[in-house]
Write an enzyme that holds these catalytic residues in place. Structure first.
Site, PDB file in Angstrom:
ATOM      1  N   CYS A 199      39.467  35.079  32.734  1.00 47.93           N
ATOM      2  CA  CYS A 199      40.370  36.177  32.395  1.00 47.93           C
ATOM      3  C   CYS A 199      41.809  35.699  32.240  1.00 47.93           C
ATOM      4  CB  CYS A 199      40.281  37.279  33.444  1.00 47.93           C
ATOM      5  SG  CYS A 199      40.783  36.784  35.120  1.00 47.93           S
ATOM      6  N   HIS A 227      42.557  39.158  39.197  1.00 44.32           N
ATOM      7  CA  HIS A 227      42.082  39.397  37.827  1.00 44.32           C
ATOM      8  C   HIS A 227      43.279  39.760  36.958  1.00 44.32           C
ATOM      9  CE1 HIS A 227      39.765  40.777  34.434  1.00 44.32           C
ATOM     10  NE2 HIS A 227      40.303  41.983  34.529  1.00 44.32           N
TER      11      HIS A 227
END
Length: 335
Positions: free
Chosen positions: A214, A100
Site C-alpha cells: 500500500c 496502512h
C-alpha cells in the site's frame, strides 16, 4: 536475539488469514540487485480457492477504473494513514507503527470526496505466506493486490488513530492523467510483496528485494502527480511502515515447476514446505506459541528464510537483526 517478541507477535496478528528460468541458466547470468518487480500484460482472474475474510473493495472500482473530472476542476489531495486492521483491532497495531496508507481526493467544485488505496485481495497473511494443501506438494499463494477507488472518505477511520492531511491541490486535467496511470499500474502490477530484504540496517546496505504494498503504491502515485505538475505542501512529515528481512546474498532456487515438478529435487521442495508450515493460522494459544518458537528456530537459529518473489523462490541466509519493523520518513516529492 535481535528480534522483539512483541514485534513478532504483533506481525503475526497482522498477518492472520483464512484457512521460468532454471537455476542453472540464472547462475550463468550475473544477478543485479534489487531484483526488479515483475510486470504482467494483464491481470488474471483469482483462483476460486482464494477467499477473503472481508470482500475486496466492496463499494468501489477494483479494476483501476476512475471516473473523469472536468479539466478545470480543483482537486484537493490528502494523505491518509491508519493502523492496519484498525476496524478490527483499533489502535493496537498503531502502537507498533504497522500502518496502512491511502490517498484522498476532494473535488472543490462538486464537493465530492474519494478514497484511493492499493491492498491485498485476500488479506495480508495470504500475501505473505502460502497455503499448504493436503496432497499437493507446491505451496499455494493467494497473493494478488490491486487498486481500489471509491466515493467518500471515512474521516473518523483515518483521523481517530491515524492522519488525514492535505498535501496538494491539482486540476481535474492532472487528476485524469493520474487515473490513466492507475489503470495501467493496476493492470500490470498484480501481486503484493510484504518484505523489503537487504544486507543490513545501514543507509548504504545492499537492497536485495523491495516491497510492493500500500505504501509503495502511494509513493508511486505521489511521484506520478509530481511529474504531472503537482506541487506538494512543505514541510509535511510523511512516514511509512516497512518490514525488513536481513540476509546475506540470496540464492535463486527456481519456480513451482523446477522445484515441485516431476523432475525436481524433492528434498528442496520438502525443505520449503517445512519452512512455511509454522506460519499457518493457529487454532489455539498453545499452537500460536509453538509456531512462534518454530519460526524463531528456523529464522534465528538456522538462519533460514525462503522468499517467494516474482512467483519464484529464493533462499535467504539470514543474519542479525533478522527482522525489523520501521516507521521511516520518506519526504514528499519536490524540486
Amino acid at each position: 536475539m535481535g528480534i522483539s517478541r512483541w514485534s513478532v507477535a504483533c506481525l503475526w496478528l497482522a498477518l492472520q488469514r483464512v484457512p521460468s528460468a532454471s537455476a542453472a541458466s540464472r547462475a550463468a547470468t550475473p544477478q543485479s540487485w534489487p531484483v526488479p518487480y515483475r510486470r504482467f500484460d494483464h491481470r488474471p482472474e483469482p483462483d476460486p480457492f482464494c477467499q477473503p475474510i472481508y470482500p475486496f473493495c466492496p463499494t468501489g472500482s477494483h479494476d483501476g477504473e476512475i471516473p473523469p473530472m472536468k479539466d478545470r476542476d480543483i482537486i484537493e489531495v490528502y494523505r491518509l494513514q491508519t493502523p492496519v486492521w484498525e476496524f478490527k483491532y483499533g489502535d493496537l497495531l498503531g502502537h507498533f507503527r504497522i500502518m496502512h496508507d491511502a490517498i484522498g481526493f476532494r473535488n472543490t467544485m462538486t464537493g465530492k470526496n474519494y478514497t484511493m488505496e492499493w491492498y491485498e485481495l485476500f488479506q495480508l497473511g495470504n500475501c505473505t505466506f502460502p497455503h499448504l494443501r493436503p496432497g499437493i506438494e507446491a505451496p499455494f499463494w493467494c497473493n494478488q493486490g490491486a487498486a481500489c477507488f471509491f466515493e467518500g472518505i471515512d474521516d473518523s477511520h483515518w483521523k481517530e488513530n491515524g492522519s488525514l492531511v492535505k498535501v496538494s491541490e491539482i486540476t481535474g486535467a492532472i487528476f485524469n492523467k493520474l487515473a490513466q496511470w492507475v489503470k495501467e499500474d493496476n493492470r500490470t502490477g498484480i501481486y503484493y510483496e510484504t518484505w523489503t530484504v537487504q544486507s543490513d540496517p545501514s543507509p548504504n546496505a545492499t537492497v536485495w528485494f523491495k516491497s510492493y504494498d500500500c505504501s509503495t503504491f502511494v509513493l508511486r502515485a505521489y511521484q506520478t502527480l509530481f511529474e504531472l505538475g503537482a506541487v506538494f505542501k512543505s514541510p509535511i512529515q510523511t512516514n511509512y511502515t516497512r518490514i525488513f528481512l536481513y540476509s546475506g546474498e540470496p540464492t535463486y532456487l527456481g519456480n513451482d515447476t523446477t522445484i515441485f515438478g516431476p523432475h525436481s529435487n524433492k528434498t528442496r521442495g520438502e525443505e520449503i514446505t517445512s519452512f512455511y508450515f509454522p506460519f499457518r493460522p493457529p487454532h489455539s494459544v498453545k499452537e500460536l506459541i509453538t509456531s512462534l518458537l518454530e519460526i524463531i528456530d528456523k529464522v534465528v537459529l538456522e538462519k533460514t528464510f525462503y522468499l517467494y518473489f516474482n512467483f519464484e523462490y529464493w533462499y535467504l541466509p539470514m543474519k542479525q537483526p533478522y527482522v525489523r519493523i520501521t516507521y521511516e520518513e520518506i519526504p514528499l516529492p519536490s524540486k
